[in-house]
Design a protein around this motif. Structure first.
Motif, PDB file in Angstrom:
ATOM      1  N   ILE A   1       0.809  -1.222   0.000  1.00 43.59           N
ATOM      2  CA  ILE A   1       0.000   0.000   0.000  1.00 43.59           C
ATOM      3  C   ILE A   1       0.838   1.266   0.000  1.00 43.59           C
ATOM      4  O   ILE A   1       0.288   2.362  -0.008  1.00 43.59           O
TER       5      ILE A   1
ATOM      6  N   LEU B   1      -0.023   4.457  -2.139  1.00 46.33           N
ATOM      7  CA  LEU B   1      -1.446   4.452  -2.511  1.00 46.33           C
ATOM      8  C   LEU B   1      -2.215   5.411  -1.614  1.00 46.33           C
ATOM      9  O   LEU B   1      -1.905   5.547  -0.428  1.00 46.33           O
TER      10      LEU B   1
ATOM     11  N   PRO C   1      -9.535   5.803  -3.020  1.00 44.35           N
ATOM     12  CA  PRO C   1     -10.294   5.644  -4.272  1.00 44.35           C
ATOM     13  C   PRO C   1     -10.815   7.005  -4.757  1.00 44.35           C
ATOM     14  O   PRO C   1     -11.181   7.846  -3.946  1.00 44.35           O
TER      15      PRO C   1
ATOM     16  N   ASN D   1     -15.517  -1.792  -6.945  1.00 44.28           N
ATOM     17  CA  ASN D   1     -14.170  -2.318  -7.127  1.00 44.28           C
ATOM     18  C   ASN D   1     -13.276  -1.166  -7.536  1.00 44.28           C
ATOM     19  O   ASN D   1     -12.854  -1.045  -8.664  1.00 44.28           O
ATOM     20  N   ASN D   2     -13.034  -0.313  -6.591  1.00 44.24           N
ATOM     21  CA  ASN D   2     -12.372   0.958  -6.855  1.00 44.24           C
ATOM     22  C   ASN D   2     -11.120   1.012  -6.005  1.00 44.24           C
ATOM     23  O   ASN D   2     -11.187   1.183  -4.799  1.00 44.24           O
ATOM     24  N   GLN D   3      -9.981   0.816  -6.647  1.00 43.31           N
ATOM     25  CA  GLN D   3      -8.743   0.700  -5.875  1.00 43.31           C
ATOM     26  C   GLN D   3      -8.286   2.044  -5.328  1.00 43.31           C
ATOM     27  O   GLN D   3      -8.682   3.088  -5.825  1.00 43.31           O
ATOM     28  N   ARG D   4      -7.426   1.963  -4.357  1.00 45.75           N
ATOM     29  CA  ARG D   4      -6.796   3.183  -3.846  1.00 45.75           C
ATOM     30  C   ARG D   4      -5.861   3.695  -4.932  1.00 45.75           C
ATOM     31  O   ARG D   4      -4.946   2.998  -5.364  1.00 45.75           O
TER      32      ARG D   4
ATOM     33  N   ASN E   1     -13.723  -1.585   2.846  1.00 46.61           N
ATOM     34  CA  ASN E   1     -13.095  -2.812   2.404  1.00 46.61           C
ATOM     35  C   ASN E   1     -14.118  -3.918   2.178  1.00 46.61           C
ATOM     36  O   ASN E   1     -14.010  -4.732   1.266  1.00 46.61           O
TER      37      ASN E   1
ATOM     38  N   ASN F   1     -16.101  -2.597  -1.034  1.00 47.19           N
ATOM     39  CA  ASN F   1     -15.291  -2.207  -2.187  1.00 47.19           C
ATOM     40  C   ASN F   1     -14.103  -3.148  -2.236  1.00 47.19           C
ATOM     41  O   ASN F   1     -13.131  -2.992  -1.503  1.00 47.19           O
ATOM     42  N   LYS F   2     -14.216  -4.121  -3.107  1.00 48.36           N
ATOM     43  CA  LYS F   2     -13.210  -5.186  -3.151  1.00 48.36           C
ATOM     44  C   LYS F   2     -11.828  -4.642  -3.499  1.00 48.36           C
ATOM     45  O   LYS F   2     -10.815  -5.266  -3.229  1.00 48.36           O
ATOM     46  N   GLY F   3     -11.794  -3.469  -4.129  1.00 50.20           N
ATOM     47  CA  GLY F   3     -10.511  -2.952  -4.593  1.00 50.20           C
ATOM     48  C   GLY F   3      -9.645  -2.361  -3.495  1.00 50.20           C
ATOM     49  O   GLY F   3      -8.453  -2.155  -3.683  1.00 50.20           O
ATOM     50  N   VAL F   4     -10.233  -2.083  -2.363  1.00 53.47           N
ATOM     51  CA  VAL F   4      -9.493  -1.339  -1.347  1.00 53.47           C
ATOM     52  C   VAL F   4      -8.774  -2.253  -0.358  1.00 53.47           C
ATOM     53  O   VAL F   4      -9.363  -3.180   0.180  1.00 53.47           O
TER      54      VAL F   4
END
Lengths: 564, 1044
Positions: free
Chosen positions: A172, A175, A178, A191-194, A543, A546-549
């Protein structure tokens, strides 16, 4: 009558509409006032009450969140910890999956959502001058919130092996958070990543530059609305942040340049920009640092840090009685020891105090010193030394180091509908002077910086007949620390210094012989690293949905409390 | 019984004289109808049970004697004869009040239980619902507190929804009722039917999913007017059973000393001698950081300590100490809050009328003083109910009731009393020990800045006992309920009915906080007034058709119903009161609070309904119903839903091949299946909502809630399979039923990441199941002329299971169950709704520290840790009981009657918050709270076998949430015991009375639970913190019932 009625009579049931404190989007669609009102909601979000539901007693607006962050640093304590509503980062016990922590994440994103909603509505609206100003206003607030988010949630090394390794393992570093814009769909949000730091930096700078253009001709009616000097002030903060980042992490400059079109030459260039924008903000705003008299609330001690009309304020929230939702749960109730309606007062003993160390660092020549009660003056009459609304008896109740900086509105100590409706500073010109000093030092050399700093302090903050201020720093690091020390004094309770601690990864020291930090708050972070609790834990619900975080490590109890 | 018949041969017509008496007690039956069969020539019996019939034509050979509740007799006219008139024993012929009409119990294909007036008015209940407790299989009831005027909540056949309401629909005299439980006088109620399955409730479509409770008020019958007077008095006392906590001040100081001593010894690493001094000096200090209780209420010589080295109170210490000019001595706060209170209730009703018109009128008065300071409830009710047969083909009537009530609620005095350690004075005493007085009487200890010697660490700045004496929390309410109907019969088999019902309920709540002490002192008193009004209008148009073709009986019904519900509220608050005691109105205060509001909400439904019933020879029964319903809570595109039920019943005992089994009086099989809807959700969940706010005096519209256009009805599919039986000449009867309730399209919050700026919205995303068995039995071991003994028993077992969740909700998989964490619960597929998901307590470590389990990720082994944050959460059972129900018995002999009601619930887990609080060691923010005696059993170097952690100040972890406080929720309670005596008719005849009964009773007699003080009956989720709530009430009552 009804009997053999065909069963297709599907529409005879009466239609209903909200007739309460809410409006449906269908109603709003038909309203002429919709756009104005949605933009107003963005401005008003600074005063938003209970944004998370009913989970935190700090949740009375941006000022409450600032106090949470203030308590993460080293100079802000509550005399009676039982009535400390900002203790999360003071006691350092539950800083992971906790409601108080979740509110922080949610507040910023709700704020951004308000801005995005208004921006979406503006996209569909006519291209009028007013609507362009509105756009600029919304973008300014969005940028402000992304700046907060990036600085709170980006994980910095803490020196605590367990946490740093976990961060490393989770990949991380670098990062941030999101990104949600008007374009983001619910599906993307799941699904929004950091985003890496440079993406958000670019977004912030883009928003600010666009706002700068859109607001060029804007004559704001009141100082709660952003204007170009506000935008420039935010840019000064942002470039200062970037300068410090590239100083600590030189590789990040290349990463940024190869992923964005910002083409930044060097960290010095960032500092130079910071100094330049700070100066612009000073000059364009026409704001002047508070005089001693203004600082202490004028002749009657009733104004000062409670009115947007103060000369030094570039930007602030305006609070009216309508924004006071509770007699005790508000900024004034927590921060003004003179009021009787809240908790920061004689009745509940929730007085707010400055740290002994910072207090002791002030010479008598610094007239700001009497903002806090010296230990030798505590439990005595105020005399002329302390500028207070309190009678002798009530004044004598206050413990050492209690701050009397913030005043109830109009000096009204009893009627909370008046007294608690105090404005809150979002940007004071003094900060711009100090940014200018630091950034000048960092870009043009120590001497240039020291000169600016000394100039500011001697001109505006010292009674020079009692002694002149001189900065003894012989290197840039110490110089920065000295600038920050001045900020700690100047902005006590205003939520400014958290960002500096995080930016410069300064050590937090609350435990030392003679400390006035209550037991349970005496945590010292590791020198040379960011305090673990300043890497704010992202809400666990983010988390979960939002699977991306990937979350930051939970900093709870990472450091043992100092004991004598 | 004798019927003396004199025949006068001189005339063609004859005169008959006779007396009608009951077989059970040989008493005359007053008001029995005597009719010459095939004629309209009839009369009713007089006060001696005697009658005279004249002008009987010799052609008529039979008279018919009938009386409600008795088997109708046909008697051939002859000179001397003896007829036995007995009570109806065949309960199957009972007429049940069901959806849109009545049905013979034998013909009813659904599942319902009817409770009669005697069972309702027997107990000193303020509302009808309380009388259902333990009487109905499948019905669960919880009462959270004993505040007068409070109402329990009920659940029929399990939990059917996660987010939507689970309250059953109330129908009063055929019309859906929103007037509030307390506004129906139980004395006016003839019967209550609880409808449980789809066949019984589907006609209520949208609102029937949680079951339906039909209340029928008393009606008049043709005949002489009857006047009934009912009076009840009861003494109410505190029914709460206390935890075993420390009440002695000396013991309390010892316990606190022990906690501090351990802290200084173990955490601060002092020597035992240092720790002894530190603990002694700090415990009576004022610094909360070091454990100061502030108050020292003992005097002892200077230079000595309160607690000796042996850990015991200094033998020289005497209770009472002068500090800062006040004499300190502890008071019993609980005693000061609660007292024995009187409840009195009087009801009178008059009923009578002619063949064409009947009138029922009643008046009731109830006055109940609360057992806690400052609480009471009083009520006046009146009802007028008439019917008039205007034409042979037209009948109409109206039923109007009015209720006025005044309720004063107690504020937090009882919760402070529950918590506050036994060392704190309640009053201020001068140095001589006398309670000080000010203009408001006894002075109470608040704290220094208000009045008081010291700052109490618990409930600082407050004294709830004084506040509850002074502050006003008053609700006065009026409810007017009016129904009217008209029946028109035409073409022989048709009947058209139009029903109109309205209720107007308004309530004014006033809260005034005194300007002298406490919260509102700095505001100079504060007053807020809230007024709300709910008006409903319900219209029904119903057409009935009944026809018999030989042995085929057909009954059809079609109808339309519309319902409008409008709620309006107005609220404002002001501070700065002029005269607290004499003027508690807004205009009597000066400063506004910007806290004024008014709003309105509307809710409408509309439905078309159809029902068909068919039976063949009273042997086979079929029923079909259908309703199409709309609710304004959904988007117009998703507003309408279709609901139906089908049911069948077969009375086997009417078959020839069962004739041989003589002991079997009746055997019936029944089956029903159907669907209903549930729309009990908030309004406007289908659309995005914005808050209307002020931003620096301009309009601001801020996003408040995400809507979802697609939401629609929760559907409840109900299957019911049952057997009803009666045997041994009515000595044993009962039913066994199996049910399966399946909720589909369950409304649930669909969560999204918070970064979207909102947390979610509602969607129809889940299924849930409740499957169970109910048994209801009534046995009559003795039934003779003078002695009758009945025993009733009911039991329900069900399991609740979440069978499907939305993908977005399945964020975890625990023990193979996909689902999500919600507070202390885990909602997982295949698990019951209230499944606890908490840390598992693992006893204490070798150092006396609390331990919890965690699962080693590598080996899968369960290991112990002393770090709470490392502990894993585990599924720890759920709240649904394995079996619950009631047992009741009644015995009547020679005019005496005795009855008792016992409720039981076995199994299930509930969280014992009260115990957790009492086991909490003192910390800097938790000082001066009551402490449970179990801390004596805590771990210590001398007592290493304990599973209670060492008792130590500032231990933040010893009572952390874990299954340590999950407690078996089984309970047994004796709900009611009653003894009465009914005077014989002979005695009464001289007094011109028709009936006189006197009785004494005790309610909420006692309960047993797993831990003394733990009351698991207060919640069905197993997670309700009611410790410190208004105590339940135990009532001792006496009453009399007179009829003229």
């Amino acid at each position: 009558m009804c009997l053999a009625f065909p069963l297709c009579l599907n529409s005879c049931i009466d239609e209903v509409f909200p007739e309460n404190g809410q409006a449906s989007i269908d109603q709003i669609g038909k309203s002429d006032q919709a756009i104005d009102a949605m933009v107003n909601s963005v401005v008003a979000f600074v005063n938003a009450y209970n944004t998370y539901g009913f989970q935190g007693w700090h949740d009375f607006g941006y000022s409450g969140y600032n106090l949470l962050r203030e308590a993460a640093c080293e100079d802000f304590f509550c005399h009676e910890p039982k009535f400390d509503f900002f203790s999360t980062y003071g006691t350092c016990n539950e800083m992971g999956d906790a409601d108080n922590v979740n509110t922080i994440w949610y507040y910023s994103y709700k704020f951004i959502n308000a801005a995005n909603n208004a921006l979406s509505a503006l996209d569909k609206a006519d291209d009028t001058a007013e609507n362009r100003f509105y756009r600029g206003i919304c973008l300014t607030y969005r940028a402000m919130n992304y700046m907060d988010l990036v600085r709170m949630y980006e994980y910095k090394k803490t020196g605590v092996e367990k946490l740093d390794n976990e961060a490393e393992g989770n990949n991380i570093y670098g990062l941030t958070v999101p990104v949600i814009t008007t374009e983001t769909t619910e599906e993307e949000g799941r699904n929004n990543q950091r985003a890496p730091f440079y993406i958000v930096y670019q977004l912030i700078l883009d928003d600010l530059e666009t706002a700068e253009k859109l607001l060029a001709d804007y004559q704001r009616p009141t100082k709660n609305m952003p204007c170009t000097s506000v935008v420039h002030g935010l840019m000064a903060r942002m470039w200062l942040e970037m300068g410090s980042r590239f100083e600590l992490y030189p590789d990040d400059l290349g990463t940024l340049n190869s992923n964005t079109d910002l083409n930044i030459a060097s960290k010095e260039a960032c500092f130079a920009q910071a100094a330049e924008y700070a100066r612009k903000a000073i000059d364009e705003s026409g704001a002047v640092p508070l005089t001693e008299k203004e600082w202490f609330g004028g002749d009657t001690y009733t104004t000062g840090f409670n009115s947007v009309l103060a000369n030094s304020w570039i930007w602030g929230s305006i609070m009216t009685s309508e924004d006071v939702y509770s007699y005790w749960n508000n900024f004034a109730g927590s921060m003004c020891p003179e009021q009787t309606f809240g908790y920061g007062n004689r009745k509940w003993q929730g007085y707010k105090m400055i740290s002994k160390k910072l207090f002791d660092s002030m010479p008598d020549a610094d007239w700001r010193k009497t903002t806090w009660i010296a230990p030798e003056d505590a439990h005595k009459v105020p005399g002329t030394k302390y500028k207070t609304l309190l009678n002798d008896n009530d004044f004598a109740d206050m413990p050492p180091y209690t701050g009397i900086k913030f005043r109830p509105k109009n000096g009204e100590m009893n009627d909370y509908t008046v007294g608690a409706a105090i404005d809150y500073p979002l940007m004071r010109v003094e900060e711009m002077y100090l940014i200018e000093a630091e950034a000048t030092g960092m870009s043009q050399g120590l001497a240039a910086g020291i000169s600016k700093l000394e100039d500011f302090v001697n001109t505006y903050r010292y009674e020079v007949s009692l002694g002149r201020y001189s900065c003894e720093a012989d290197n840039l690091k110490d110089f920065q620390k000295e600038v920050i020390r001045q900020k700690r004094i100047e902005f006590w309770g205003e939520g400014v210094v958290f960002w500096d601690y995080k930016r410069l990864e300064l050590q937090v020291v609350r435990g030392y012989p003679g400390t006035n930090a209550p037991v349970g708050y005496r945590f010292n972070s590791i020198e040379g690293y960011c305090a673990p609790w300043m890497n704010i834990f992202i809400s666990i619900y983010e988390n979960v949905y939002n699977k991306g975080v990937v979350l930051n490590p939970d900093p709870s109890q990472a450091i043992n409390e100092w004991t004598e | 019984m004798c019927l003396f018949v004199g025949i006068n041969h001189a005339q063609a017509q004859i005169t008959v004289k006779g007396t009608v008496v009951s077989i059970e007690n040989n008493e005359p039956i007053i008001g029995a109808s005597v009719l010459v069969k095939g004629t309209t020539n009839g009369t009713i019996t007089d006060i001696n049970g005697q009658f005279t019939l004249t002008n009987i034509s010799p052609a008529n050979k039979t008279i018919v004697v009938s009386f409600i509740g008795m088997e109708t007799q046909e008697v051939t006219i002859k000179p001397e004869m003896r007829i036995t008139m007995a009570s109806t024993t065949e309960v199957m012929d009972e007429v049940m009040v069901v959806a849109f009409g009545t049905a013979k119990k034998s013909a009813f294909t659904g599942s319902a239980k009817m409770i009669h007036t005697e069972q309702i008015t027997k107990r000193p209940v303020t509302n009808v619902i309380e009388s259902l407790s333990g009487q109905v299989a499948g019905l669960q009831m919880t009462t959270t507190n004993g505040q007068p005027g409070g109402t329990p909540s009920i659940l029929i056949r399990g939990i059917s929804s996660m987010s939507a309401g689970t309250d059953p629909l109330i129908v009063l005299d055929g019309m859906p009722y929103e007037g509030g439980w307390n506004n129906i006088n139980p004395a006016d109620v003839e019967s209550v039917s609880v409808l449980k399955d789809a066949a019984s409730t589907a006609l209520y479509g949208a609102r029937g999913a949680n079951g339906v409770i039909i209340i029928t008020t008393k009606s008049a019958k043709a005949g002489d007017a009857k006047i009934t007077i009912d009076a009840k008095w009861s003494a109410n006392t505190r029914g709460e059973i206390e935890y075993d906590y420390i009440k002695d001040p000396g013991e309390y100081y010892q316990a606190h000393y022990k906690a501090l001593y351990n802290y200084y010894l173990n955490a601060q690493r002092q020597t035992p001698d240092q720790a002894y001094v530190s603990a002694n000096t700090n415990m009576v200090g004022t610094n909360s950081q070091t454990g100061g209780l502030s108050y020292n209420v003992y005097s002892y010589p200077d230079g000595e300590y309160l607690i000796g080295k042996d850990g015991l109170l200094n033998p020289n210490a005497k209770l009472g100490r002068v500090v800062n000019g006040y004499y300190l001595t502890p008071d019993d706060w609980v005693d000061a809050v609660y007292h024995t209170a009187l409840r009195q209730e009087y009801n009178i009703n008059i009923a009578g009328g002619s063949d064409k018109a009947q009138v029922y009128a009643s008046f009731g008065y109830l006055d109940e003083d609360g057992i806690a300071q400052g609480s009471d409830y009083s009520r006046i009710t009146g009802r007028l109910k008439t019917t008039y047969q205007a034409k042979p083909w037209m009948r109409f009537g109206a039923n109007i009731s009015y209720t006025h009530s005044i309720q004063n609620s107690a504020s937090g005095g009882f919760s402070q009393a529950f918590n506050t350690a036994p060392i704190y004075p309640l009053y201020l005493r001068d140095t001589t020990g006398n309670i000080m007085q000010d203009k408001n009487g006894d002075m109470y200890d608040f704290e220094v800045s208000n009045q008081g010697p010291l700052n109490r660490p618990i409930n600082p700045n407050s004294n709830g006992v004084k506040l509850s004496r002074l502050d006003t929390y008053n609700t006065s309410a009026n409810t007017l309920n009016g129904d009217a109907f008209i029946d028109i019969n035409f073409l022989k088999d048709f009947k058209f009915t139009f029903n109109a019902g309205t209720s107007i309920r308004d309530s004014r709540y006033k809260k005034a906080l005194n300007p002298f002490y406490g919260t509102a002192k700095s505001l100079n008193g504060s007053v807020n007034v809230q007024h709300w009004r709910r008006t409903t209008l319900n219209l029904q148009q119903i057409l009935n058709y009944n026809h018999s073709f030989g042995l085929h009986n057909v009954s059809l019904m079609a109808g339309h119903e519309s319902f409008n519900n409008v709620y309006e509220e107005l609220y404002a608050a002001k501070n700065g009161m002029f005269s607290f005691f004499q003027n508690q109105e807004l205009n009597g205060a000066i400063s506004g609070t910007n806290d004024e509001s008014s709003y309105k909400s509307k809710y409408n439904t509309e439905g078309y309904l159809f029902r068909g019933m068919y039976d063949y020879d009273g042997k086979y029964f079929f029923q079909l119903s259908y309703r199409r319903d709309a609710s304004s809570r959904f988007h117009p595109d998703n507003r309408w839903g279709n609901f139906y039920s089908v049911g069948a019943a077969w009375i086997l005992t009417k078959e020839k091949w069962l004739d041989d089994i003589k002991w079997l009086d009746l055997l019936k099989l029944k089956f029903s299946v159907g669907q209903q809807g549930n729309d009990k959700i908030s309004d406007f969940l289908y659309v995005d909502m914005y808050n209307i706010n002020n931003s620096n005096n301009e309009l601001s519209l801020g996003f408040s809630r995400k809507g979802n256009k697609n939401i629609t009805w929760e559907t409840n599919t109900n299957i019911n399979l049952g057997i009803e039986f009666e045997m041994f000449k009515g000595r044993l009867n009962g039913s066994i039923e199996y049910f399966n309730r399946r909720t589909t399209d369950m409304l649930n919050r669909f969560s999204v990441p918070l970064s979207l700026g909102y947390s979610g919205y509602y969607d129809n995303i889940g299924d849930m199941n409740n499957r169970g068995v109910e048994v209801d039995l009534k046995y009559t071991p003795v039934k003779t002329r003078n002695v009758t003994w009945n025993i009733g028993f009911n039991a329900t077992h069900y399991r609740n299971k979440i069978s499907r969740l939305a993908e977005s909700k399945k964020t975890d998989v625990i023990d193979g169950h996909a689902g999500y964490v919600n507070g202390l619960y885990y909602y997982g597929e295949g698990l019951p709704m209230y499944t606890n998901y908490v840390q598992k307590y693992a006893g204490v470590s070798e150092e006396g520290k609390p331990q919890w389990y965690y699962t080693d990720k590598q080996t899968g082994e369960m290991k112990k840790t002393i770090t709470y944050s490392q502990a894993d959460l585990y599924l720890c059972g759920d709240a649904v009981p394995d079996l619950y129900g009631g047992i009741n018995t009644s015995l009547s002999l020679y005019g005496f009657d005795f009855s008792a009601q016992i409720n039981y619930s076995i199994g299930g887990q509930a969280y014992d918050y009260g115990y957790q609080a009492l086991m909490s060691p003192p910390t800097s923010t938790h000082l001066g709270y009551n402490v449970h005696k179990d801390i004596y059993k805590a771990w210590s170097p001398e007592n290493t076998q304990s599973d209670i952690p060492q008792w130590q100040f500032n231990d933040l972890y010893s009572v952390k949430t874990s299954d340590r406080f999950l407690t078996n929720a089984s309970s047994i309670s004796i709900q009611n015991i009653q003894l009465g005596y009914t005077f014989s008719k002979k005695t009464l005849r001289n007094l011109y009375l028709a009936n006189l009964r006197v009785y004494v009773a005790c309610d909420n007699v006692y309960y047993w639970s797993k831990r003394k003080g733990f009351d698991s009956r207060v919640t069905w989720s197993g997670n309700g913190d009611t410790s410190g709530e208004y105590s339940a009430v135990r009532a001792f009552s006496a009453g009399l019932n007179i009829q003229f």
